[in-house]
Write a protein that holds these residues in place. Structure first.
Motif, mmCIF file in Angstrom:
data_model
loop_
_atom_site.group_PDB
_atom_site.id
_atom_site.type_symbol
_atom_site.label_atom_id
_atom_site.label_comp_id
_atom_site.label_asym_id
_atom_site.label_seq_id
_atom_site.Cartn_x
_atom_site.Cartn_y
_atom_site.Cartn_z
ATOM 1 N N ILE A 111 0.860 -1.198 0.000
ATOM 2 C CA ILE A 111 0.000 0.000 0.000
ATOM 3 C C ILE A 111 0.891 1.241 0.000
ATOM 4 O O ILE A 111 1.758 1.381 0.871
ATOM 5 N N LEU A 121 -8.987 6.936 3.651
ATOM 6 C CA LEU A 121 -9.896 5.784 3.606
ATOM 7 C C LEU A 121 -10.871 5.901 4.773
ATOM 8 O O LEU A 121 -10.456 6.105 5.915
ATOM 9 N N HIS A 124 -14.108 1.670 8.447
ATOM 10 C CA HIS A 124 -14.705 0.440 7.922
ATOM 11 C C HIS A 124 -14.266 -0.761 8.760
ATOM 12 O O HIS A 124 -13.382 -0.645 9.615
ATOM 13 N N ASP A 126 -13.181 -5.006 7.931
ATOM 14 C CA ASP A 126 -12.755 -5.785 6.772
ATOM 15 C C ASP A 126 -13.724 -6.936 6.523
ATOM 16 O O ASP A 126 -14.388 -7.412 7.438
ATOM 17 N N LEU A 148 -0.209 -5.388 9.520
ATOM 18 C CA LEU A 148 0.115 -4.229 8.679
ATOM 19 C C LEU A 148 1.523 -3.771 9.053
ATOM 20 O O LEU A 148 1.762 -3.297 10.172
ATOM 21 N N MET A 162 -2.827 5.040 10.346
ATOM 22 C CA MET A 162 -3.968 4.152 10.537
ATOM 23 C C MET A 162 -4.711 4.676 11.761
ATOM 24 O O MET A 162 -4.096 5.018 12.781
ATOM 25 N N PHE A 202 -4.381 -6.706 13.766
ATOM 26 C CA PHE A 202 -5.783 -6.417 14.119
ATOM 27 C C PHE A 202 -6.719 -7.410 13.436
ATOM 28 O O PHE A 202 -6.403 -7.941 12.375
ATOM 29 N N HIS A 208 -11.667 0.731 11.640
ATOM 30 C CA HIS A 208 -10.405 1.417 11.321
ATOM 31 C C HIS A 208 -10.525 2.215 10.035
ATOM 32 O O HIS A 208 -11.412 1.963 9.215
ATOM 33 N N VAL A 223 0.992 -5.669 3.801
ATOM 34 C CA VAL A 223 0.024 -6.433 4.595
ATOM 35 C C VAL A 223 0.241 -7.925 4.386
ATOM 36 O O VAL A 223 0.420 -8.372 3.249
HETATM 37 O O1 LIG Z 1 -3.622 1.641 4.974
HETATM 38 C C1 LIG Z 1 -3.962 1.490 6.137
HETATM 39 O O2 LIG Z 1 -3.439 2.069 7.091
HETATM 40 C C2 LIG Z 1 -5.058 0.554 6.534
HETATM 41 C C3 LIG Z 1 -5.528 -0.230 5.393
HETATM 42 C C4 LIG Z 1 -6.773 -0.924 5.764
HETATM 43 O O3 LIG Z 1 -7.754 -0.323 6.051
HETATM 44 C C5 LIG Z 1 -6.794 -2.359 5.797
HETATM 45 O O4 LIG Z 1 -5.782 -3.007 5.498
HETATM 46 O O5 LIG Z 1 -7.856 -2.921 6.113
#
Ligand SMILES: O=C(O)CCC(=O)C(=O)O
Length: 307
Positions: A111, A121, A124, A126, A148, A162, A202, A208, A223
């Motif tokens: 990312i 973002l 949300h 996951d 992460l 984050m 997490f 998050h 990730v």
């Molecule tokens: O980029 C981020 O810090 C979090 C990415 C994210 O929301 C995720 O991996 O679910």
């Protein structure tokens, strides 16, 4: 060090308490400076290759929350840059502690979060509408846990952090979007301040998001997403043979490369070397492993044991 006589835990008692209460863990200094520099270089090259390549189809495109950032999925099929992270001990042992050893890597991502004045973002969970409503009870294994890796720091607010809502993993997801945005727990939103080389662990159901990046630096992260072997992977249907061929035996298992696999093998892996391979290098007397190490017979479906 004075021995306590107690077997080593995979997850320290304080870490477990944090995980249960806050719903996430920040693991400090998993990678040292040289490892961060090396990995960031390889991740940036893989990202450039992807960005400048054909980008055919959507198989490798992850949701970034905006048009500028880049999120590449199923990275192991494009590059070997994340191979070493798949079972990197300080993280892998904690994933095993939280989810048990019948694990797979259900996704690998890189990312890139570029400077931007607004949140990258939205808040949300996951896993979509079905998984995001699943909850666990304290002490029960989780179905999914994401690692992460930060390859650049987020040293203060507004640095592409984050953002998490501590304790939200214990809140049933509100039925409506409005209920989610106005939930009183949102007052606890916190931007995580981390160093390059730190890892945030997490579960899918932690609320998050990603905040603005008011710096001039692109935040680079990777990730490794673990889930139960019996759940379908997120990033791929099947990993290609040439990718599995370059993996160690454990990484091959983590990517679904199970010899003589019939579909139910993912539910009841029966090969004698399955658990020894998944647990190699971990202390077998760790209390978190007791249920699995003692439970071989119930997994031996070939002997007609109960399914
Ligand atoms: O980029 C981020 O810090 C979090 C990415 C994210 O929301 C995720 O991996 O679910």
């Amino acid at each position: 060090m004075v021995s306590t006589g107690r077997p080593a835990r995979l997850l320290a008692a304080e870490e477990l308490a944090r995980w249960e209460e806050d719903g996430y863990l920040v693991l400090k200094g998993v990678l040292d400076r040289a490892e961060v520099r090396d990995l960031r270089g390889r991740v940036e090259r893989a990202a450039t290759d992807y960005r400048d390549g054909p980008r055919v189809g959507r198989a490798h495109e992850g949701a970034t929350g905006n048009r500028e950032d880049l999120r590449v999925k199923n990275v192991v099929s494009l590059s070997d840059c994340l191979d070493e992270l798949l079972d990197l001990d300080p993280v892998y042992r904690r994933a095993v502690a939280l989810a048990g050893p019948y694990l797979q890597v259900c996704g690998t991502e890189i990312i890139l979060r570029h400077p931007r004045p607004t949140p990258a973002l939205a808040m949300h969970l996951d896993g979509g509408a079905a998984l995001s409503r699943m909850m666990t009870v304290p002490g029960a294994p989780v179905s999914h846990v994401k690692a992460l890796y930060f390859l650049t720091a987020t040293p203060g607010p507004g640095t592409g952090n984050m953002t998490v809502v501590p304790g939200s993993h214990r809140i049933p997801l509100p039925r409506t979007g409005e209920g989610f945005s106005t939930h009183p727990a949102r007052a606890r939103e916190r931007e995580l301040v981390v160093d390059a080389g730190d890892v945030v662990l997490f579960p899918w159901n932690l609320w998050h998001s990603v905040g603005p990046n008011n710096t001039t630096t692109t935040r680079v992260s990777a990730v490794v997403w673990y889930s139960q072997l019996w759940a379908r992977p997120v990033d791929y249907a099947q990993i290609e043979a040439h990718v599995l061929d370059r993996m160690t035996p454990r990484r091959r298992l983590l990517l679904g490369g199970i010899a003589d696999a019939i579909p139910s093998t993912y539910y009841l892996p029966a090969a004698d070397d399955y658990l020894p391979t998944m647990l190699a290098g971990l202390p077998l007397d760790a209390p978190e492993l007791a249920p699995y190490v003692d439970d071989r017979d119930s997994h031996d479906w070939r002997d007609g044991a109960p399914a």
